[in-house]
Design an enzyme around this catalytic site. Structure first.
Site, PDB file in Angstrom:
ATOM      1  CG  HIS A   1      -9.419  15.775   6.868  1.00 16.51           C
ATOM      2  ND1 HIS A   1      -8.467  15.480   7.039  1.00 16.51           N
ATOM      3  CD2 HIS A   1     -10.544  14.951   7.225  1.00 16.51           C
ATOM      4  CE1 HIS A   1      -8.991  13.610   7.073  1.00 16.51           C
ATOM      5  NE2 HIS A   1     -10.047  14.097   6.592  1.00 16.51           N
TER       6      HIS A   1
ATOM      7  CE  LYS B   1     -10.409   5.510  17.903  1.00 21.56           C
ATOM      8  NZ  LYS B   1     -11.354   6.124  17.238  1.00 21.56           N
TER       9      LYS B   1
ATOM     10  NE  ARG C   1     -15.538   9.524   3.894  1.00 22.10           N
ATOM     11  CZ  ARG C   1     -14.489   8.728   4.687  1.00 22.10           C
ATOM     12  NH1 ARG C   1     -13.400   8.963   4.457  1.00 22.10           N
ATOM     13  NH2 ARG C   1     -14.314   8.230   5.525  1.00 22.10           N
TER      14      ARG C   1
ATOM     15  CB  SER D   1      -6.152   9.921   7.169  1.00 24.89           C
ATOM     16  OG  SER D   1      -6.616  11.082   7.044  1.00 24.89           O
TER      17      SER D   1
END
Ligand code: PNS
Length: 176
Positions: free
Chosen positions: A17, A41, A90, A127
């Site tokens: 990040h 969440k 990515r 993460s």
């Protein structure tokens, strides 16, 4: 003045990040790191903790600020005069979903999305994986800033202690 947003959950922020935020800051006059607060969440870190970690890790970069949002990213962009959303890509597997979000955000408000390829050394980094590896005792130093590593290690050991105590309270007393 061109202002961009780098949105994400950042639970917690990783070196991947930070790489994207730093590179976005060279492309735009200002970059607002937008921490998504979705109360439905379950997160390892509260929004406040995620903001604190981001602030410590990259809040001092020129033109970079940290904020949070709850609701539509396009509303955040409108309210903060953000002209572009910067997302790291990515791998090809990221592309389908990111393209869909970019097109939805564009259709909602006209905001553009700029994709920045993740640096190769971070292309496997997420993460969720960092948390999983750290939960089982794997070494994630080098994947997150030291300040995140310290908090992550502490939070995971707190969680492990809570689970152990829950299991102990569920066990029948000896001789029962
Ligand atoms: O780190 P993540 O989980 O990839 O971040 C996802 C995030 C927070 C950027 C994304 O879920 C988001 O933009 N949420 C805000 C709600 C929204 O605008 N939804 C419509 C997206 S097209």
């Amino acid at each position: 003045m061109r202002r961009a947003a780098c949105p994400g959950s950042f639970d917690p922020v990783t070196n991947g990040h930070i790489d994207i935020i730093a590179r976005a800051s060279t492309l735009f006059d200002e970059v607002v790191v937008a921490v998504g607060v979705n109360p439905s969440k379950s997160r390892l870190f509260s929004a406040q903790e995620r903001i604190e970690m981001l602030t410590e890790a990259c809040g001092s970069y020129p033109g970079v600020s940290i904020d949070s949002f709850d609701g539509l990213l396009t509303d955040f962009c409108r309210d903060h005069d953000v002209r572009a959303i910067v997302k790291g890509l990515r791998a090809v597997s990221d592309f389908d979903y990111e393209l869909q979000m970019a097109q939805m955000n564009s259709s909602l408000s006209g905001v553009e999305t700029v994709f920045v390829p993740t640096s190769p050394e971070y292309s496997f980094l997420a993460s969720s994986l960092v948390k999983e590896v750290a939960t089982y005792g794997g070494d994630v130093s080098g994947l997150v800033p030291d300040l995140v590593l310290t908090r992550l290690t502490r939070r995971l050991s707190e969680r492990a202690a809570e689970r152990a105590s829950e299991r102990a309270s569920e066990r029948p007393p000896p001789g029962a």
